[in-house]
Enzyme design. Structure first.
Site, short mmCIF file in Angstrom:
data_model
loop_
_atom_site.label_atom_id
_atom_site.label_comp_id
_atom_site.label_asym_id
_atom_site.label_seq_id
_atom_site.Cartn_x
_atom_site.Cartn_y
_atom_site.Cartn_z
N ASP A 197 0.86 -1.18 0.00
CA ASP A 197 0.00 0.00 0.00
C ASP A 197 0.90 1.24 0.00
O ASP A 197 1.94 1.26 0.68
CB ASP A 197 -0.88 -0.04 1.25
CG ASP A 197 -1.89 1.08 1.29
OD1 ASP A 197 -3.00 0.87 0.79
OD2 ASP A 197 -1.57 2.16 1.82
N ILE A 198 0.54 2.26 -0.77
CA ILE A 198 1.32 3.50 -0.81
C ILE A 198 1.04 4.30 0.46
O ILE A 198 -0.11 4.58 0.78
CB ILE A 198 0.98 4.33 -2.06
CG1 ILE A 198 1.27 3.52 -3.33
CG2 ILE A 198 1.77 5.64 -2.08
CD1 ILE A 198 0.80 4.18 -4.61
N GLU A 240 -4.87 2.53 -4.12
CA GLU A 240 -3.40 2.62 -4.05
C GLU A 240 -2.80 1.36 -3.47
O GLU A 240 -1.67 1.35 -3.00
CB GLU A 240 -2.98 3.84 -3.22
CG GLU A 240 -3.22 3.74 -1.73
CD GLU A 240 -4.62 4.13 -1.29
OE1 GLU A 240 -4.82 4.33 -0.09
OE2 GLU A 240 -5.53 4.23 -2.15
#
Length: 325
Positions: A197-198, A240
């Site tokens: 995950d960003i 994301e």
């Protein structure tokens, strides 16, 4: 004034010959030695050869592009059994390699053809000749081919995320289910699921806009694609969030890959409107184990490890450890 029988016969023959020459199908008559006896206007128009030029010529000398062995396999039973035979463009695009001049289907280089082959008998019922009727089916063939090609492209699009060119979540999860089922059968094999995950992605969107956010997602996806093998499958799991199925990969091997991806993303500047953005990702790993009864349990395990990376300060790789260990 009524026509005499003789005059009617002559008139009828004239009509038949006129129809024979102008009908929009090819008509070819061959004798038993495959020498051309009859050649109508359609065949003349598309071949450029007049009936006088082709008469008594051996078909396969005149048209060497015809597969003689194949056509004889079609025609010989017609002579022996007095049955009709058919060819269709799906199996073989054409018998005679005629150029396609139809404006509607200009994308086809050659005319697609269907054909009917039937026997011609003499007064004693013996087969002496073969008649081949050639139908121009280019319009239908091109339409079908283009439709199938379009369906294939649509199917591929349904499997590919437009922004990242990774697999869509649905396609990726289908592959995960297949791999999970395989591992159920072959328990000695090991595969690992990676979720990432960003970090602080909302901050990127709020500060620089969604276009900048899209560019960040693309760049992270590029790093993932550059590091996985052809046997692995990466997908865009959410906005994301990414998921990578690492086939026949142990937790230790997956951890090395995850760390490499993490480091590359952390040191990768993302250029947007002359601004250099730096982002990090958090990652969670889970190796499939026998306690997982469904594929969603595997996802939940990797997700728990990802959550732990977030809790521990982000920009980390965490391996899932089950409560049984």
């Amino acid at each position: 004034m009524s026509l005499t029988n003789a005059e009617f016969d002559v008139s009828e023959i004239h009509w038949l010959m006129d129809m024979f020459q102008t009908v929009d199908v090819g008509l070819v008559v061959l004798n038993s030695d495959y020498r051309i006896q009859v050649w109508n206007g359609f065949m003349e128009s598309h071949s450029g050869l007049t009936p006088r030029h082709v008469r008594e010529r051996y078909l396969f000398d005149l048209f060497p592009e015809i597969d003689e062995e194949w056509l004889r396999r079609k025609c010989d039973p017609v002579i022996l059994l007095k049955n009709r035979a058919f060819t269709i463009w799906e199996q073989r695009p054409y018998i005679f390699k005629f150029k396609n001049y139809r404006p509607i289907t200009g994308s086809a280089e050659y005319m697609y053809q269907n054909s009917t082959i039937f026997p011609l008998t003499d007064t004693r019922g013996q087969v002496t000749h073969l008649c081949i009727i050639i139908y121009d089916v280019t319009d239908a063939a091109v339409s079908r081919t283009e439709l199938e090609s379009m369906n294939g492209r649509l199917q591929q699009l349904s499997k590919t995320d437009f922004l990242t060119q990774l697999s869509t979540r649905g396609h990726w999860e289908d592959a995960l289910i297949q791999e999970f089922n395989r591992l159920q059968r072959y328990s000695q094999h090991h595969s690992t699921l990676l979720m990432c995950d960003i970090d602080h992605f909302k901050r990127v969107n709020d500060t620089y806009g969604h276009t900048a956010g899209d560019e960040v997602i693309r760049k992270v996806a590029d790093v993932i694609k550059a590091n996985i093998r052809t046997t692995d499958l990466a997908g865009r799991y959410g906005g994301e969030e990414f998921a990578i199925l690492l086939v026949d990969t142990s937790m230790e091997q997956a951890q090395c890959l995850a760390e490499r991806i993490r480091q590359q993303v952390a040191t990768m500047p993302v250029q947007y409107n002359q601004t250099s953005l730096n982002v990090t990702i958090s990652l969670g790993l889970a190796e499939r184990d026998v306690s997982m009864q469904e594929h969603r349990h595997w996802i939940e395990a990797a997700d728990k490890a990802l959550y732990q990376s977030k809790v521990d300060g982000r920009n980390k790789v965490t391996c899932y450890i089950s409560d049984d260990e």
